[in-house]
Scaffold this active site. Structure first.
Site, mmCIF file in Angstrom:
data_model
loop_
_atom_site.group_PDB
_atom_site.id
_atom_site.type_symbol
_atom_site.label_atom_id
_atom_site.label_comp_id
_atom_site.label_asym_id
_atom_site.label_seq_id
_atom_site.Cartn_x
_atom_site.Cartn_y
_atom_site.Cartn_z
ATOM 1 N N CYS A 119 1.247 -1.121 -0.003
ATOM 2 C CA CYS A 119 0.154 0.000 -0.208
ATOM 3 C C CYS A 119 0.758 1.175 0.020
ATOM 4 O O CYS A 119 1.801 0.856 -1.090
ATOM 5 C CB CYS A 119 -1.213 -0.050 0.571
ATOM 6 S SG CYS A 119 -2.378 1.269 1.310
ATOM 7 N N HIS A 177 -4.084 -5.407 -0.235
ATOM 8 C CA HIS A 177 -3.441 -5.785 0.849
ATOM 9 C C HIS A 177 -3.181 -7.141 0.425
ATOM 10 O O HIS A 177 -4.161 -7.717 0.789
ATOM 11 C CB HIS A 177 -3.885 -4.796 1.550
ATOM 12 C CG HIS A 177 -4.219 -4.056 2.319
ATOM 13 N ND1 HIS A 177 -3.127 -3.268 3.415
ATOM 14 C CD2 HIS A 177 -4.602 -2.698 1.881
ATOM 15 C CE1 HIS A 177 -2.824 -1.835 3.762
ATOM 16 N NE2 HIS A 177 -4.199 -1.525 2.672
ATOM 17 N N GLU A 202 -2.475 -8.865 3.104
ATOM 18 C CA GLU A 202 -3.121 -9.368 4.404
ATOM 19 C C GLU A 202 -4.241 -9.590 4.696
ATOM 20 O O GLU A 202 -5.063 -10.552 5.141
ATOM 21 C CB GLU A 202 -2.333 -8.894 5.963
ATOM 22 C CG GLU A 202 -2.499 -7.416 5.658
ATOM 23 C CD GLU A 202 -2.437 -6.037 5.131
ATOM 24 O OE1 GLU A 202 -2.154 -5.333 4.930
ATOM 25 O OE2 GLU A 202 -1.470 -6.183 3.755
#
Length: 210
Positions: free
Chosen positions: A84, A190, A192
């Site tokens: 990001c 992202h 994750e």
């Protein structure tokens, strides 16, 4: 093997660390603001959430961190993943709240998203599909065009060298989703938060030996 996730007061560090720990195959995952640990790391991860200027100021305020990153990533050529705003900091200039110099590791500028569809809201937030994924990068192995990943951003990376764009996403205009060169790769989305697609990318990164 040590994987250093950089803590500079910006980023969803616990979620990032948990995703890396989940995909770890014996690697030691360390969330750290210690420049000395970064200098000894085998893989480097730089997350980032918020405004470019705030993230740059936070990173610059960590004693010795900028020098440690330069040594480890540029001089020692250890694998690096930006996430990001951690991706955006690689640029030459960020244009959020004025022009702010970045690392300049990938030449280009961070500009505001201006979709050609007025119904599209800013920030670009939520799930969107990857496209134009090349087969040439090992960190993207197994990722396919049409895979859904999770974005939250209002600015995007326009590199000088379009060959450094490894995947894109459409949001009223073509946006850089993944960028990279040499031992550096970075995602605007992202990993994750991107479920199996993100975990596959993390697993590939942990195995990557550029």
């Amino acid at each position: 093997m040590i994987v250093a996730i950089i803590d500079y007061g910006s980023g969803n560090l616990r979620s990032v660390a948990k995703a890396f720990e989940y995909m770890s195959n014996g690697e030691k995952i360390i969330v750290t603001s210690d420049a000395n640990i970064v200098k000894t790391a085998d893989h480097i991860v730089l997350p980032g959430v918020g405004a470019f200027a705030d993230c740059w100021a936070g990173l610059s305020a960590v004693s010795g961190m900028s020098d440690a990153l330069y040594q480890t990533v540029i001089e020692d050529q250890q694998p690096f993943l930006g996430i990001c705003v951690g991706m955006q900091l690689l640029a030459s200039i960020g244009e959020e709240f004025g022009e702010i110099a970045g690392f300049d590791w990938i030449n280009g500028r961070i500009k505001a998203i201006k979709p050609n569809n007025k119904d599209l809201k800013i920030p670009h937030m939520g799930w969107n599909i990857l496209q134009e994924i090349g087969n040439h990068h090992p960190v993207l192995d197994g990722l396919e065009n049409g895979a859904y990943v999770y974005f939250v951003h209002s600015f995007h990376f326009i590199p000088d060298d379009k060959n450094q764009i490894l995947a894109t996403v459409d949001y009223g205009q073509n946006l850089t989703a993944v960028i990279g060169r040499d031992n550096i790769i970075a995602t605007q989305f992202h990993p994750e938060k991107s479920q199996q697609t993100g975990l596959r990318l993390i697993s590939n990164f942990l195995k990557w030996r550029p």
